[in-house]
Design a protein around this motif. Structure first.
Motif, PDB file in Angstrom:
ATOM      1  N   MET A 259       2.167  39.941 119.651  1.00  0.00           N
ATOM      2  CA  MET A 259       2.641  38.851 119.100  1.00  0.00           C
ATOM      3  C   MET A 259       3.642  39.422 117.750  1.00  0.00           C
ATOM      4  SD  MET A 259       1.813  35.121 117.904  1.00  0.00           S
ATOM      5  CE  MET A 259       1.634  34.162 119.344  1.00  0.00           C
ATOM      6  N   ALA A 260       5.005  38.980 117.662  1.00  0.00           N
ATOM      7  CA  ALA A 260       5.823  39.369 116.586  1.00  0.00           C
ATOM      8  C   ALA A 260       5.298  38.458 115.480  1.00  0.00           C
ATOM      9  CB  ALA A 260       7.222  39.357 116.783  1.00  0.00           C
ATOM     10  N   ALA A 261       5.544  38.785 114.178  1.00  0.00           N
ATOM     11  CA  ALA A 261       5.313  38.126 113.001  1.00  0.00           C
ATOM     12  C   ALA A 261       6.394  37.086 112.900  1.00  0.00           C
ATOM     13  CB  ALA A 261       5.321  39.020 111.818  1.00  0.00           C
ATOM     14  N   PRO A 262       6.389  36.030 112.015  1.00  0.00           N
ATOM     15  CA  PRO A 262       7.611  35.116 112.126  1.00  0.00           C
ATOM     16  C   PRO A 262       8.592  35.696 110.981  1.00  0.00           C
ATOM     17  CG  PRO A 262       5.461  33.960 111.276  1.00  0.00           C
ATOM     18  CD  PRO A 262       5.175  35.462 111.822  1.00  0.00           C
ATOM     19  N   LYS A 263       9.962  35.572 111.464  1.00  0.00           N
ATOM     20  CA  LYS A 263      10.909  36.057 110.722  1.00  0.00           C
ATOM     21  C   LYS A 263      10.813  35.343 109.184  1.00  0.00           C
ATOM     22  CE  LYS A 263      15.841  36.271 111.028  1.00  0.00           C
ATOM     23  NZ  LYS A 263      17.030  36.012 111.749  1.00  0.00           N
ATOM     24  N   ASN A 264      11.062  36.187 108.288  1.00  0.00           N
ATOM     25  CA  ASN A 264      11.201  35.732 106.702  1.00  0.00           C
ATOM     26  C   ASN A 264      12.524  34.834 106.543  1.00  0.00           C
ATOM     27  OD1 ASN A 264       8.509  36.389 106.320  1.00  0.00           O
ATOM     28  ND2 ASN A 264       9.280  38.388 105.544  1.00  0.00           N
ATOM     29  N   ILE A 265      12.606  33.874 105.568  1.00  0.00           N
ATOM     30  CA  ILE A 265      13.787  33.433 105.132  1.00  0.00           C
ATOM     31  C   ILE A 265      14.811  34.416 104.806  1.00  0.00           C
ATOM     32  CG2 ILE A 265      12.992  33.145 102.612  1.00  0.00           C
ATOM     33  CD1 ILE A 265      14.349  30.592 102.525  1.00  0.00           C
ATOM     34  N   THR A 266      15.895  33.875 104.947  1.00  0.00           N
ATOM     35  CA  THR A 266      17.077  35.173 104.695  1.00  0.00           C
ATOM     36  C   THR A 266      17.912  34.667 103.544  1.00  0.00           C
ATOM     37  OG1 THR A 266      18.737  33.593 105.685  1.00  0.00           O
ATOM     38  CG2 THR A 266      17.280  35.321 107.332  1.00  0.00           C
ATOM     39  N   ALA A 267      18.500  35.653 103.017  1.00  0.00           N
ATOM     40  CA  ALA A 267      19.332  35.603 101.646  1.00  0.00           C
ATOM     41  C   ALA A 267      20.328  34.371 101.786  1.00  0.00           C
ATOM     42  CB  ALA A 267      19.928  36.467 101.306  1.00  0.00           C
ATOM     43  N   ILE A 268      20.980  34.057 103.266  1.00  0.00           N
ATOM     44  CA  ILE A 268      21.902  33.193 103.629  1.00  0.00           C
ATOM     45  C   ILE A 268      21.269  31.689 103.531  1.00  0.00           C
ATOM     46  CG2 ILE A 268      23.452  32.269 105.524  1.00  0.00           C
ATOM     47  CD1 ILE A 268      24.135  35.280 105.836  1.00  0.00           C
ATOM     48  N   GLN A 269      20.107  31.618 104.205  1.00  0.00           N
ATOM     49  CA  GLN A 269      19.293  30.262 103.959  1.00  0.00           C
ATOM     50  C   GLN A 269      18.969  30.017 102.703  1.00  0.00           C
ATOM     51  OE1 GLN A 269      16.165  31.762 106.753  1.00  0.00           O
ATOM     52  NE2 GLN A 269      16.594  30.144 108.275  1.00  0.00           N
ATOM     53  N   LYS A 270      18.635  31.117 101.770  1.00  0.00           N
ATOM     54  CA  LYS A 270      18.248  30.598 100.361  1.00  0.00           C
ATOM     55  C   LYS A 270      19.603  30.117  99.637  1.00  0.00           C
ATOM     56  CE  LYS A 270      14.521  33.836  99.677  1.00  0.00           C
ATOM     57  NZ  LYS A 270      14.303  35.167  98.735  1.00  0.00           N
ATOM     58  N   LYS A 271      20.403  30.654  99.862  1.00  0.00           N
ATOM     59  CA  LYS A 271      21.853  30.368  99.400  1.00  0.00           C
ATOM     60  C   LYS A 271      22.499  29.037  99.644  1.00  0.00           C
ATOM     61  CE  LYS A 271      23.881  34.805  98.560  1.00  0.00           C
ATOM     62  NZ  LYS A 271      25.190  35.758  98.715  1.00  0.00           N
ATOM     63  N   ILE A 272      22.092  28.464 101.035  1.00  0.00           N
ATOM     64  CA  ILE A 272      22.376  27.310 101.636  1.00  0.00           C
ATOM     65  C   ILE A 272      21.509  26.285 100.854  1.00  0.00           C
ATOM     66  CG2 ILE A 272      22.439  25.831 103.733  1.00  0.00           C
ATOM     67  CD1 ILE A 272      23.314  28.422 105.359  1.00  0.00           C
ATOM     68  N   ILE A 273      20.397  26.466 100.786  1.00  0.00           N
ATOM     69  CA  ILE A 273      19.525  25.488 100.417  1.00  0.00           C
ATOM     70  C   ILE A 273      19.594  25.262  98.863  1.00  0.00           C
ATOM     71  CG2 ILE A 273      17.025  25.302  99.462  1.00  0.00           C
ATOM     72  CD1 ILE A 273      16.328  26.968 102.141  1.00  0.00           C
ATOM     73  N   TRP A 274      19.836  26.276  98.002  1.00  0.00           N
ATOM     74  CA  TRP A 274      20.279  26.075  96.600  1.00  0.00           C
ATOM     75  C   TRP A 274      21.640  25.181  96.522  1.00  0.00           C
ATOM     76  CZ3 TRP A 274      17.261  25.686  92.779  1.00  0.00           C
ATOM     77  CH2 TRP A 274      15.974  26.726  92.832  1.00  0.00           C
ATOM     78  N   SER A 275      22.752  25.469  97.365  1.00  0.00           N
ATOM     79  CA  SER A 275      23.767  24.963  97.222  1.00  0.00           C
ATOM     80  C   SER A 275      23.674  23.662  97.424  1.00  0.00           C
ATOM     81  CB  SER A 275      24.822  25.787  98.428  1.00  0.00           C
ATOM     82  OG  SER A 275      26.020  24.824  98.421  1.00  0.00           O
ATOM     83  N   ILE A 276      22.997  23.073  98.427  1.00  0.00           N
ATOM     84  CA  ILE A 276      22.991  21.647  99.110  1.00  0.00           C
ATOM     85  C   ILE A 276      22.252  20.965  97.808  1.00  0.00           C
ATOM     86  CG2 ILE A 276      21.967  20.208 100.646  1.00  0.00           C
ATOM     87  CD1 ILE A 276      22.472  22.208 102.882  1.00  0.00           C
ATOM     88  N   ALA A 277      21.179  21.865  97.405  1.00  0.00           N
ATOM     89  CA  ALA A 277      20.037  21.074  96.435  1.00  0.00           C
ATOM     90  C   ALA A 277      20.939  20.957  95.003  1.00  0.00           C
ATOM     91  CB  ALA A 277      18.823  21.873  96.360  1.00  0.00           C
ATOM     92  N   ARG A 278      21.528  21.866  94.682  1.00  0.00           N
ATOM     93  CA  ARG A 278      22.161  21.645  93.244  1.00  0.00           C
ATOM     94  C   ARG A 278      23.493  20.959  93.349  1.00  0.00           C
ATOM     95  NH1 ARG A 278      21.346  27.765  91.250  1.00  0.00           N
ATOM     96  NH2 ARG A 278      19.323  27.533  90.441  1.00  0.00           N
ATOM     97  N   LYS A 279      24.492  21.193  94.260  1.00  0.00           N
ATOM     98  CA  LYS A 279      25.572  20.839  94.114  1.00  0.00           C
ATOM     99  C   LYS A 279      25.810  19.258  94.864  1.00  0.00           C
ATOM    100  CE  LYS A 279      27.908  25.464  94.287  1.00  0.00           C
ATOM    101  NZ  LYS A 279      28.753  26.310  95.189  1.00  0.00           N
ATOM    102  N   SER A 280      25.181  19.153  96.145  1.00  0.00           N
ATOM    103  CA  SER A 280      25.184  18.078  96.643  1.00  0.00           C
ATOM    104  C   SER A 280      24.362  17.009  96.286  1.00  0.00           C
ATOM    105  CB  SER A 280      25.143  18.372  98.121  1.00  0.00           C
ATOM    106  OG  SER A 280      26.202  19.113  98.813  1.00  0.00           O
ATOM    107  N   LEU A 281      23.174  17.423  96.081  1.00  0.00           N
ATOM    108  CA  LEU A 281      22.042  16.182  95.744  1.00  0.00           C
ATOM    109  C   LEU A 281      21.704  16.260  94.168  1.00  0.00           C
ATOM    110  CD1 LEU A 281      19.723  17.282  98.741  1.00  0.00           C
ATOM    111  CD2 LEU A 281      21.241  15.349  98.591  1.00  0.00           C
ATOM    112  N   GLY A 282      22.290  17.118  93.283  1.00  0.00           N
ATOM    113  CA  GLY A 282      21.799  17.477  91.995  1.00  0.00           C
ATOM    114  C   GLY A 282      20.450  17.507  91.706  1.00  0.00           C
ATOM    115  N   LEU A 283      19.649  18.193  92.436  1.00  0.00           N
ATOM    116  CA  LEU A 283      18.294  18.570  92.310  1.00  0.00           C
ATOM    117  C   LEU A 283      18.200  19.733  91.377  1.00  0.00           C
ATOM    118  CD1 LEU A 283      16.938  18.266  95.762  1.00  0.00           C
ATOM    119  CD2 LEU A 283      16.871  16.530  94.139  1.00  0.00           C
ATOM    120  N   ASP A 284      17.062  19.723  90.512  1.00  0.00           N
ATOM    121  CA  ASP A 284      17.011  20.699  89.508  1.00  0.00           C
ATOM    122  C   ASP A 284      15.833  21.634  90.454  1.00  0.00           C
ATOM    123  OD1 ASP A 284      14.526  19.432  89.236  1.00  0.00           O
ATOM    124  OD2 ASP A 284      14.745  19.279  87.345  1.00  0.00           O
TER     125      ASP A 284
END
Length: 138
Positions: free
Chosen positions: A1-26
């Motif tokens: 069985m293959a190991a689960p794929k790790n989070i990608t750099a693109i996913q991290k950028k999307i997460i930070w973008s939504i969190a900071r810009k749209s939601l104003g989260l620190d």
């Protein structure tokens, strides 16, 4: 069985973008969310699938979709439905017509308030019209 794929750099950028810009989260609030959802202390500990779930949740918040109805609202709607003599199918039809949701459990707090208000109006209308003459008979 293959190991689960790790989070990608693109996913991290999307997460930070939504969190900071749209939601104003620190950063600490975002990491608290990650800990609550996945029990992970670092974003890099997430799998790609978990990152996708986090992105979906952040986008849901970004769209200002409300939280799910409370247990008290759920009980209140089902009790009112019984008082009105509605079947489960009748309640689903009313909810669909009023909110567009297919199931009671899918309602947000706001939608549940709307449904409860509508049901109370129906009860009031029934009470006032029972007392009126119907076809000239009281």
């Amino acid at each position: 069985m293959a190991a689960p794929k790790n989070i990608t750099a693109i996913q991290k950028k999307i997460i930070w973008s939504i969190a900071r810009k749209s939601l104003g989260l620190d950063g600490s609030t975002l990491y608290a969310c990650i800990m609550e959802m996945f029990g992970a202390e670092r974003m890099s500990a997430l799998s790609a699938a978990q990152a996708d779930l986090l992105i979906l949740e952040l986008r849901r918040k970004e769209c200002r979709l409300g939280e799910r109805l409370t247990p008290l609202q759920y009980k209140g709607i089902t009790r009112r439905s019984q008082e009105l003599g509605w079947s489960a199918k009748g309640l689903r039809r009313f909810i669909k017509n009023e909110t567009g949701a297919d199931e009671l459990s899918w309602l947000t707090v706001e939608q549940a308030r709307f449904v409860i208000t509508g049901m109370e109006k129906i009860k009031k209308w029934r009470r006032t019209h029972r007392e009126e003459k119907i076809d000239g008979v009281q």
